[in-house]
Design an enzyme around this catalytic site. Structure first.
Site, PDB file in Angstrom:
ATOM      1  N   ASP A 165      -7.175   1.072   0.360  1.00 20.25           N
ATOM      2  CA  ASP A 165      -7.257   1.287   1.805  1.00 20.25           C
ATOM      3  C   ASP A 165      -8.675   0.935   2.238  1.00 20.25           C
ATOM      4  OD1 ASP A 165      -8.918   3.348   1.085  1.00 20.25           O
ATOM      5  OD2 ASP A 165      -7.963   4.841   2.368  1.00 20.25           O
ATOM      6  N   LYS A 167       0.836  -1.207   0.000  1.00 20.28           N
ATOM      7  CA  LYS A 167       0.000   0.000   0.000  1.00 20.28           C
ATOM      8  C   LYS A 167       0.870   1.256   0.000  1.00 20.28           C
ATOM      9  CE  LYS A 167      -3.244   2.398   2.795  1.00 20.28           C
ATOM     10  NZ  LYS A 167      -3.385   2.476   4.222  1.00 20.28           N
TER      11      LYS A 167
END
Ligand code: SF4
Length: 222
Positions: free
Chosen positions: A152, A134
């Site tokens: 997310d 991420k």
């Protein structure tokens, strides 16, 4: 019963490959200010901010980095202080021991292998200690070179509600989105979902009546 209701809703809105363009289009007009909320002035500050943002809010990170970046200006600065001092300086972002260790390891590698610069390729970013997918995706996208799609909590929830994926695992969700979202939009797409998720498609109480994509969404309550 529940399953047939979901199937019926999916039929109503049509296939996702036909919905994705108008979804991007309308969300782009609705959230023209959609951008990363972290504050930074250099690639190294970007990387540190994103590393600090795990498990906390962007507002909190900005509060901490406001001071931090006045003291630590280049990768060597993070290595010049004892680990405990860096831990104290980032304490308020939570998980400070883990984050300090990751930042120090990353800064060391930047200095030793990348001439103190942040690499732009995803596989190189992923080599940096404590940099997970991420973080690497966010940094690559902000450097103007998105090579994946950031997933997310907002991106996950909205992709599911909008019927763009049936997966729950972020890596599998990203794979579905990569097949669907045109490459030129990989960088901005997560920001659109994040801002829409904060403002309209709120986790506990989505405001479907005010949502610009409610006719394209199988989870719409209106
Ligand atoms: S219609 Fe409702 S559930 Fe669907 S994206 Fe909009 S706010 Fe979220």
């Amino acid at each position: 019963m529940a399953r047939s209701y979901v199937a019926e809703a999916r039929r109503r809105v049509g296939p996702k490959r036909l919905r994705i363009a108008p979804i991007i289009d309308r969300l782009t007009r609705e959230h023209q200010d959609a951008a990363i909320a972290l504050r930074f002035r250099s690639d190294v500050e970007l990387l540190v901010s994103v590393m600090l943002s795990a498990q906390t809010t962007d507002v909190n990170v900005n509060r901490v980095t406001d001071r931090l970046f006045r003291k630590y200006r280049k990768p060597e600065d993070y290595l010049a202080v004892p680990p405990e001092e860096l831990e104290r300086d980032i304490y308020q972002t939570g998980f400070f021991r883990q984050k300090a260790k990751a930042i120090r390891g990353t800064m060391k590698m930047l200095v030793e292998e990348y001439d103190g610069k942040v690499p732009r390729e995803l596989d190189e970013l992923l080599r940096l200690p404590g940099v997970a997918r991420k973080t690497a995706n966010v940094v690559a996208a902000e450097l103007g070179n998105p090579q994946g799609i950031v997933v997310d909590t907002h991106v996950r929830r909205l992709s599911q509600r909008l019927g763009l994926t049936r997966q729950d695992d972020p890596v599998k969700i990203e794979r579905d989105l990569q097949k669907l979202v045109p490459r030129g939009h990989w960088g901005v797409f997560p920001h659109l979902l994040i801002w829409h998720g904060r403002r309209v498609c709120i986790a506990r109480a989505p405001r479907c009546e005010d949502c610009v994509v409610n006719d394209l969404c199988p989870s719409s309550r209106v």
